[in-house]
Write an enzyme that holds these catalytic residues in place. Sequence first.
Site, PDB file in Angstrom:
ATOM      1  N   ASN A 196      -5.287   0.339   3.383  1.00 50.17           N
ATOM      2  CA  ASN A 196      -5.920   1.616   3.078  1.00 50.17           C
ATOM      3  C   ASN A 196      -7.377   1.714   3.523  1.00 50.17           C
ATOM      4  O   ASN A 196      -7.862   2.808   3.798  1.00 50.17           O
ATOM      5  CB  ASN A 196      -5.853   1.894   1.570  1.00 50.17           C
ATOM      6  CG  ASN A 196      -4.734   2.849   1.224  1.00 50.17           C
ATOM      7  OD1 ASN A 196      -3.991   3.283   2.086  1.00 50.17           O
ATOM      8  ND2 ASN A 196      -4.602   3.182  -0.049  1.00 50.17           N
ATOM      9  N   ASN A 246      -1.043   7.938  -1.964  1.00 52.25           N
ATOM     10  CA  ASN A 246       0.217   8.478  -1.438  1.00 52.25           C
ATOM     11  C   ASN A 246       0.768   7.630  -0.304  1.00 52.25           C
ATOM     12  O   ASN A 246       1.964   7.690   0.000  1.00 52.25           O
ATOM     13  CB  ASN A 246       0.006   9.909  -0.935  1.00 52.25           C
ATOM     14  CG  ASN A 246      -0.243  10.890  -2.068  1.00 52.25           C
ATOM     15  OD1 ASN A 246       0.359  10.779  -3.133  1.00 52.25           O
ATOM     16  ND2 ASN A 246      -1.138  11.850  -1.848  1.00 52.25           N
ATOM     17  N   ASP A 269      -0.277  -5.993  -5.069  1.00 56.41           N
ATOM     18  CA  ASP A 269      -0.621  -7.322  -4.563  1.00 56.41           C
ATOM     19  C   ASP A 269      -1.279  -8.210  -5.605  1.00 56.41           C
ATOM     20  O   ASP A 269      -1.580  -9.367  -5.316  1.00 56.41           O
ATOM     21  CB  ASP A 269      -1.534  -7.193  -3.335  1.00 56.41           C
ATOM     22  CG  ASP A 269      -2.897  -6.634  -3.689  1.00 56.41           C
ATOM     23  OD1 ASP A 269      -3.024  -5.967  -4.725  1.00 56.41           O
ATOM     24  OD2 ASP A 269      -3.845  -6.863  -2.913  1.00 56.41           O
ATOM     25  N   ASP A 270      -1.508  -7.693  -6.820  1.00 56.91           N
ATOM     26  CA  ASP A 270      -2.096  -8.534  -7.867  1.00 56.91           C
ATOM     27  C   ASP A 270      -1.065  -8.966  -8.909  1.00 56.91           C
ATOM     28  O   ASP A 270      -1.424  -9.518  -9.948  1.00 56.91           O
ATOM     29  CB  ASP A 270      -3.247  -7.801  -8.564  1.00 56.91           C
ATOM     30  CG  ASP A 270      -2.847  -6.418  -9.077  1.00 56.91           C
ATOM     31  OD1 ASP A 270      -1.643  -6.109  -9.045  1.00 56.91           O
ATOM     32  OD2 ASP A 270      -3.740  -5.659  -9.489  1.00 56.91           O
ATOM     33  N   ASP A 306       2.743   6.724  -9.217  1.00 55.73           N
ATOM     34  CA  ASP A 306       3.996   6.251  -9.797  1.00 55.73           C
ATOM     35  C   ASP A 306       4.596   7.288 -10.750  1.00 55.73           C
ATOM     36  O   ASP A 306       5.820   7.431 -10.846  1.00 55.73           O
ATOM     37  CB  ASP A 306       3.793   4.907 -10.504  1.00 55.73           C
ATOM     38  CG  ASP A 306       2.776   4.990 -11.620  1.00 55.73           C
ATOM     39  OD1 ASP A 306       1.857   5.814 -11.526  1.00 55.73           O
ATOM     40  OD2 ASP A 306       2.900   4.207 -12.585  1.00 55.73           O
TER      41      ASP A 306
END
Length: 745
Positions: free
Chosen positions: A532, A559, A578-579, A667
Amino acid sequence: MAGRRAMRTGGTGMRGLAAAARSSPALPFLLAAASAAALVGGAYFWVVVASFRLPDSQALGCRPDGEGSWAIGVFYGSSPFHLRPIELEGRSSANGSAWPVANPVLTCASATDAGYPSNFVADPFLYLQGDTLFLFFETKTTTSMHGDIGVARSFDQGATWEFLGIALDEAWHLSYPFVFKYENEIYMMPEGNKKKELRLYRATKFPLEWTLEKVLINKPLIDASLVQYEDNWWLFASDFTRYGTEKNAELEIWYSSSPLGPWKEHRQNPIYKADKSLGARNGGRLFMFEGSLYRPGQDCSGTYGRKVKLYKVEKLSKEEYKEVPVELGIEEPKKGRNAWNGMRYHHLDAQQLDSGRWIAVMDGDRVPSGDSTRRSISGYLGFLLAIVLVTFVGFVKGAINCYIPPSFWAAPARRNELSRIVPVYRFNQKVRRYSTSLGRYITATKARLNEKTWSNKLFFCVIALLGTMNVCIAVHFLLGGNGTEEAYTHQGQRSQFTLVTMTYEARLWNLKMFVEHYSRCESVREIVVVWNKGNPPGSDAFDSTVPVRIRVEELNSLNNRFRVDPLIKTRAVLELDDDIMMTCSDVEKGFKVWREHPERMVGFYPRMIDGDPPQYRNERYARGKKGYNLILTGAAFMDSEFAFKRYWSEEAKEGRDYVHKNFNCEDLLMNFMYANASSGAGGRTVEYVHPAWAIDTSKLSSVAISRDTQKHYDVRTKCLAKFSSIYGPLPQKWEFGRRQDGWDK
């Protein structure tokens, strides 16, 4: 008088021993140490071991076996030197939920579920009959614990297989079912060295009924392969009576004008007999390609059947034989024990289809030979060492705290002239002197090991730690399986998914750890990194066993997580922040549940929308209400085609604009899209899988996206009001614990 005094003194000594035993801390310490070790061992089992899956059909077959856990996979290519596994061909199952079908296509579960309990399947040979494929293989039955010859059939060139039954069953072990056609008859030449002869069988009712045609050679030959080359038939096999360095390192050649014999030995026999790594033992059917003959062989260095080697035959006559190694052309597995053939693969049968393309079957194993035996020995040794440690310390403490008076060893006697010359008296005196010296040493040692000293506390802490470690080691080896985090089957098939994660420059350190871990999960085919913001890394910056694709976005927006990506080759996508770090076994559970219900989102973090006006609630609240109606899409499986197109539809445009503006709630919008889809109307749209454990690694640094949890939830509550006004309410709650396997508790 002297005798009575001796008895009284001895009685005092025994009372002293009893009192010392009662006052000794050895027993309490023994019980405390054993309880602590058991408690830690139980915790270790719950956190680590219990998170690993159990093999399919364990009650009947697929049990731990010293010979391994062999399975069979299918490969395709334009030549036998350019073979790719079935999952890279994009083949799907018409009746199943494998998009795409993944190797292995045949396992012990395939035979067990068909009513023929098996511990493994291996040594595959193909027989082509038009568009129908027959697969013959060794299956180790759980009743006799020896090999039988099983057979399966495929009508779609290997994507799906139907287990037909046992083609050949003898009183001795059978394997390596070399099947071929000669003069309109179908023959099978299996290995049966326990019978000390090489037998040939003829099909009377193909593929399940066979009769003994003749004994070809009266010798215990193994892994025998036939090939017609120039004007003769050639038989390549190994003599299993060899021992030492020649075991699995010997190769013989025989020749005849007919596969029915008689057979004569090659002049140079044995061709090999000294090095297991040379591939002397056959590893499948010999084949012709572009006018040259090739022989697969087994590299047995390190462990039996470690890998297949390929040799080009440069000279084959009755007097000479010469071959040279060539590249096999199959990519080495990189996922270790998490890959079905990660530790060894030892058999290949490659044949050309009517279309001109090539198909090959290969077996593979995720553990080395004798793995279950080594694990059992290691586990029992761990328990034994723990018991020895606790017992030893308890014995030492009891011995040190126990006072033994000198009179216990030798009773005093009245001195007189006669006693001075009696040997017994002099012996008693020596014993008393030695026992007195021993008592002084014990007293000194007891002072050093006083329970109140730091050195003594440290000593016992170290002993307790060693004992606990041994208990954990024992639990791991005895109850932890073979150490793999294995994929689950659904309708007898495996599949693969694409993992998609979104990140930016400041979280690169976290991303590297994330990729290294999840790339080892068996069902992960590719990792797509949605970049991003910032300078993107190269794909070679990661330690990954699967391809990593960096998708650089022009606009920094949440998005982007659900952007339609035509390069994704799997139907299933795991959207994962990713965490978040959890076990591959939990990921595989979620994938199996999604394959059962591909119309739903399946995730690991349940949420509850409740109240009037509705409020965004966490898992704790959902547990209190005993249900959930939303899944966090930062850790959820979904249908890539349906979900992404739905999210980027015109209907979702107003919601996407709101997500981009607030940099939150993507989400929630996806949950509303699922809830309002026609396919999900009135039905269940989300499902929860409980992970054994999950760690949020971003909380260990300053780059967490939402460190202020309450503020984050307040924003989401506002999003709820907005989305509800546009798309209507979310469904009512679904209860926890409705699955029979308990994965949603």
